[in-house]
Write an enzyme that holds these catalytic residues in place. Sequence first.
Site, PDB file in Angstrom:
ATOM      1  N   PRO A  92       0.895  -1.297  -0.094  1.00  0.00           N
ATOM      2  CA  PRO A  92      -0.083   0.079  -0.008  1.00  0.00           C
ATOM      3  C   PRO A  92       0.961   1.206  -0.029  1.00  0.00           C
ATOM      4  O   PRO A  92       0.329   2.339  -0.235  1.00  0.00           O
ATOM      5  CB  PRO A  92      -0.968  -0.187   1.407  1.00  0.00           C
ATOM      6  CG  PRO A  92      -0.798  -1.649   1.728  1.00  0.00           C
ATOM      7  CD  PRO A  92       0.602  -2.007   1.243  1.00  0.00           C
ATOM      8  N   GLU A 119       0.635  -7.338   8.991  1.00  0.00           N
ATOM      9  CA  GLU A 119       0.939  -5.708   8.709  1.00  0.00           C
ATOM     10  C   GLU A 119       2.019  -5.450   7.965  1.00  0.00           C
ATOM     11  O   GLU A 119       2.152  -4.270   7.529  1.00  0.00           O
ATOM     12  CB  GLU A 119       1.202  -5.329  10.156  1.00  0.00           C
ATOM     13  CG  GLU A 119       0.003  -5.128  11.129  1.00  0.00           C
ATOM     14  CD  GLU A 119      -1.534  -4.389  10.603  1.00  0.00           C
ATOM     15  OE1 GLU A 119      -1.005  -3.173  10.263  1.00  0.00           O
ATOM     16  OE2 GLU A 119      -2.221  -5.126  10.546  1.00  0.00           O
ATOM     17  N   ARG A 157      -0.893  -9.571 -20.717  1.00  0.00           N
ATOM     18  CA  ARG A 157      -1.790  -9.352 -21.936  1.00  0.00           C
ATOM     19  C   ARG A 157      -0.787  -8.644 -23.022  1.00  0.00           C
ATOM     20  O   ARG A 157      -1.141  -8.597 -24.159  1.00  0.00           O
ATOM     21  CB  ARG A 157      -2.966  -8.288 -21.437  1.00  0.00           C
ATOM     22  CG  ARG A 157      -3.815  -9.011 -20.408  1.00  0.00           C
ATOM     23  CD  ARG A 157      -4.893  -8.032 -20.106  1.00  0.00           C
ATOM     24  NE  ARG A 157      -5.365  -7.340 -21.090  1.00  0.00           N
ATOM     25  CZ  ARG A 157      -6.374  -7.589 -21.903  1.00  0.00           C
ATOM     26  NH1 ARG A 157      -6.866  -9.023 -21.803  1.00  0.00           N
ATOM     27  NH2 ARG A 157      -6.826  -6.947 -23.158  1.00  0.00           N
ATOM     28  N   ASP A 172      -3.440  -0.497 -29.787  1.00  0.00           N
ATOM     29  CA  ASP A 172      -2.734   0.530 -30.361  1.00  0.00           C
ATOM     30  C   ASP A 172      -3.473   1.421 -31.062  1.00  0.00           C
ATOM     31  O   ASP A 172      -3.205   2.309 -31.919  1.00  0.00           O
ATOM     32  CB  ASP A 172      -1.534   0.037 -31.269  1.00  0.00           C
ATOM     33  CG  ASP A 172      -1.971  -1.250 -32.070  1.00  0.00           C
ATOM     34  OD1 ASP A 172      -2.571  -0.874 -32.921  1.00  0.00           O
ATOM     35  OD2 ASP A 172      -1.229  -2.092 -31.706  1.00  0.00           O
TER      36      ASP A 172
HETATM   37  C1  9D3 Z   1      -5.353  -2.729   8.036  1.00  0.00           C
HETATM   38  C2  9D3 Z   1      -3.812  -2.733   8.068  1.00  0.00           C
HETATM   39  N1  9D3 Z   1      -3.220  -1.374   7.769  1.00  0.00           N
HETATM   40  C3  9D3 Z   1      -2.746  -0.559   8.972  1.00  0.00           C
HETATM   41  C4  9D3 Z   1      -2.840   0.927   8.589  1.00  0.00           C
HETATM   42  C5  9D3 Z   1      -2.254  -1.508   6.775  1.00  0.00           C
HETATM   43  C6  9D3 Z   1      -2.394  -2.444   5.938  1.00  0.00           C
HETATM   44  C7  9D3 Z   1      -1.151  -3.795   6.055  1.00  0.00           C
HETATM   45  C8  9D3 Z   1      -1.238  -4.489   5.096  1.00  0.00           C
HETATM   46  C9  9D3 Z   1      -2.969  -2.467   4.689  1.00  0.00           C
HETATM   47  C10 9D3 Z   1      -2.983  -3.489   3.809  1.00  0.00           C
HETATM   48  C11 9D3 Z   1      -2.306  -4.347   3.786  1.00  0.00           C
HETATM   49  C12 9D3 Z   1      -2.178  -5.471   2.883  1.00  0.00           C
HETATM   50  N2  9D3 Z   1      -1.964  -4.923   1.520  1.00  0.00           N
HETATM   51  C13 9D3 Z   1      -1.093  -5.309   0.430  1.00  0.00           C
HETATM   52  O1  9D3 Z   1      -0.129  -6.107   0.791  1.00  0.00           O
HETATM   53  C14 9D3 Z   1      -1.053  -4.657  -0.709  1.00  0.00           C
HETATM   54  C15 9D3 Z   1      -2.208  -3.583  -1.169  1.00  0.00           C
HETATM   55  C16 9D3 Z   1      -3.231  -2.969  -0.672  1.00  0.00           C
HETATM   56  O2  9D3 Z   1      -3.827  -3.364   0.268  1.00  0.00           O
HETATM   57  N3  9D3 Z   1      -4.047  -2.197  -1.483  1.00  0.00           N
HETATM   58  C17 9D3 Z   1      -3.452  -1.622  -2.574  1.00  0.00           C
HETATM   59  N4  9D3 Z   1      -2.413  -2.299  -3.374  1.00  0.00           N
HETATM   60  C18 9D3 Z   1      -1.678  -3.074  -2.349  1.00  0.00           C
HETATM   61  S1  9D3 Z   1      -0.365  -3.699  -2.957  1.00  0.00           S
HETATM   62  C19 9D3 Z   1      -0.193  -4.853  -1.710  1.00  0.00           C
END
Ligand code: 9D3
Length: 259
Positions: A92, A119, A157, A172
């Site tokens: 994230p 986490e 793709r 394209d």
């Molecule tokens: C509720 C947990 N959050 C605390 C503030 C942090 C958090 C930790 C781990 C939020 C999401 C995750 C798991 N997400 C991913 O590993 C992830 C992800 C996503 O949640 N949204 C968009 N792209 C991605 S890429 C990896």
Amino acid sequence: MWVGAITLFPAMFEAVTAYGVTGRAVEQGVLEVDAFNPRDYAEGGYRRVDDRPYGGGPGMVMMIEPLRRALAQAKDKAATRGLTPPVIYLSPQGRRLTQADVAELAQWPAMILLCGRYEGIDERLLATEVDAEWSVGDYVLSGGELPAMVLMDAITRLLPGVLGSSESAEQDSFSDGWLDCPHYTRPPLCEGLAVPDILLSGDHQAIARWRHRQRLERTALRRPDLLQGRALTKEEQAWLLDLRQEGAEVQPQAHQGDA
Ligand code: 9D3
């Protein structure tokens, strides 16, 4: 393309490797996916891969050592093929992935996709092992596996030979970066709803123009952000003006060179 996936849930990747366009790419040998499970490299009877966060707080953190060993195995496997793939962490905190980013990543012959759970991952592993960090959007998922599969699907793709010529011609076309036009198939009348006459006219030039205009109108109405900073032809500008005169709220187009 060879993809090494570092994941606690290798079976999830069957969603990519066993179905549809990506499944065919695997059968063709255009895409190869090898999963490496940190659990297989964890120690002790419990095979622990997570631990409590220093400093306290909720949730667990993925431990360095099982991940480091899984990564080393993935790199070794790649090396036997003469490949030295970048390590990409789905997170994230990463930059939000766009089609342009996907097109760049599709140039690599190999990559290792690191999928987090809990986490997240101990920052020291990330600092020493990760080359790039990507998010797939601003919403909360449970881990990096689905994002890794989103990335693999989007990349696959674009690999040569994966899409048929009719499907790839679309890529394209002028409309790249715009929304698609509406699609219809038989029957011509369904529950009182008719297919637009023009699509039954057989006039291919008129149909192409209608679709072009539909794309522009839908993009202006639903995703005006996609049109910002894009140069439009006189005809396209006239279509937008018509739309505005029909009472739609359409942002005036910024001209090239406008701030
Ligand atoms: C509720 C947990 N959050 C605390 C503030 C942090 C958090 C930790 C781990 C939020 C999401 C995750 C798991 N997400 C991913 O590993 C992830 C992800 C996503 O949640 N949204 C968009 N792209 C991605 S890429 C990896």
